[in-house]
Design an enzyme around this catalytic site. Structure first.
Site, PDB file in Angstrom:
ATOM      1  CB  CYS A 173       2.545   2.288   3.310  1.00  0.00           C
ATOM      2  SG  CYS A 173       2.164   3.701   3.939  1.00  0.00           S
ATOM      3  CG  HIS A 205      -0.439  -0.124   6.725  1.00  0.00           C
ATOM      4  ND1 HIS A 205       1.177  -0.510   6.916  1.00  0.00           N
ATOM      5  CD2 HIS A 205      -0.364   0.943   6.834  1.00  0.00           C
ATOM      6  CE1 HIS A 205       1.770   0.756   6.366  1.00  0.00           C
ATOM      7  NE2 HIS A 205       1.425   1.153   6.556  1.00  0.00           N
TER       8      HIS A 205
END
Length: 252
Positions: A93, A189
């Site tokens: 991310c 994630h």
């Protein structure tokens, strides 16, 4: 054998359980009788890439990304050398965005490290979804969770995977993440590695071979629970196994 793993700025970059990626690397090495040494590098501390085999950059908010990049920019050349010499990197991310040329937020432009020829731009609608990919690094689908406002454009780089469910880099490209040498950049994630042990083993295999030369195929582990969990996510979000097989055929 022993691998040294650098966890960069866990005090800034650790959203959605990214710490679990470190634990997965440790456990899958330990189960094979291989030592793992984890070095946490907190913000303000120096990074010695010459003494690391794998590096994790986790996710964080725009503010934390900016702080991390301020620190990393001072050692950009050393980080670039580590990557070009085959060092393993998992960037998730915000960490993924930092590897590019820049991230244009709603308020400012955060200069990236320029290690990869990619860039990210903010849009008001966040992309939030469970995600499923077909990746060249794994036989099984790769699963995870994404939540990002940035859209990342990877140009001629190879994507980490083709999107079967979810949004990916830009919502419209059909691509997620990036692969470059032994670098994996991704929005997933979850944390990523415990949900996808094949990806974890790719990072470990390459790191061991870089350090020790040919080491043979890694010992198989009992990943039955992981496989069942993966199958459940795929069937839930891809309308059943039959539809999943049909979609996978497009990318095989």
């Amino acid at each position: 054998m022993k691998l040294k793993i650098g966890h960069l700025y866990p005090d800034l970059l650790n959203l959605y359980g990214d710490q679990g990626n470190i634990r997965c690397l440790q456990k899958r090495l330990a189960w094979r009788g291989i030592e793992a040494e984890v070095r946490q590098v907190l913000w303000g501390e120096q990074v010695d890439f010459s003494d690391l085999d794998l590096v994790l950059l986790g996710g964080g908010s725009d503010r934390e990304q900016k702080l991390a990049c301020m620190q990393l920019s001072r050692i950009r050349e050393k980080f670039c050398r580590f990557v070009e010499e085959g060092g393993g990197v998992l960037a998730v991310c915000g960490g993924y965005q930092l590897l590019g040329r820049y991230y244009q937020t709603s308020r400012e432009r955060i200069e990236g490290l320029g290690i990869l020829d990619i860039y990210s731009e903010w849009e008001p609608r966040r992309l939030v979804s469970n995600s499923i990919l077909k990746s060249p690094l794994a036989a099984a689908p790769v699963v995870g969770f994404e939540n990002h406002g940035g859209r990342t454009y990877i140009g001629k780089h190879e994507p980490f995977g083709r999107v079967l469910f979810g949004y990916g880099n830009t919502r419209s490209s059909g691509q997620e993440g990036v692969i470059y040498r032994n670098v994996i950049g991704t929005y997933l994630h979850g944390p990523l590695l415990p949900k996808n042990p094949q990806i974890c083993d790719v990072l470990l295999q390459r790191a061991l071979e870089r350090k020790y030369g040919p080491v043979g195929k890694l010992q198989s582990l009992a990943d039955g629970l992981e496989r069942r969990a993966n199958d459940m996510i795929v069937e839930r979000y891809c309308d059943g196994a039959y539809v999943m097989r049909e979609r996978l055929q497009r990318f095989l």
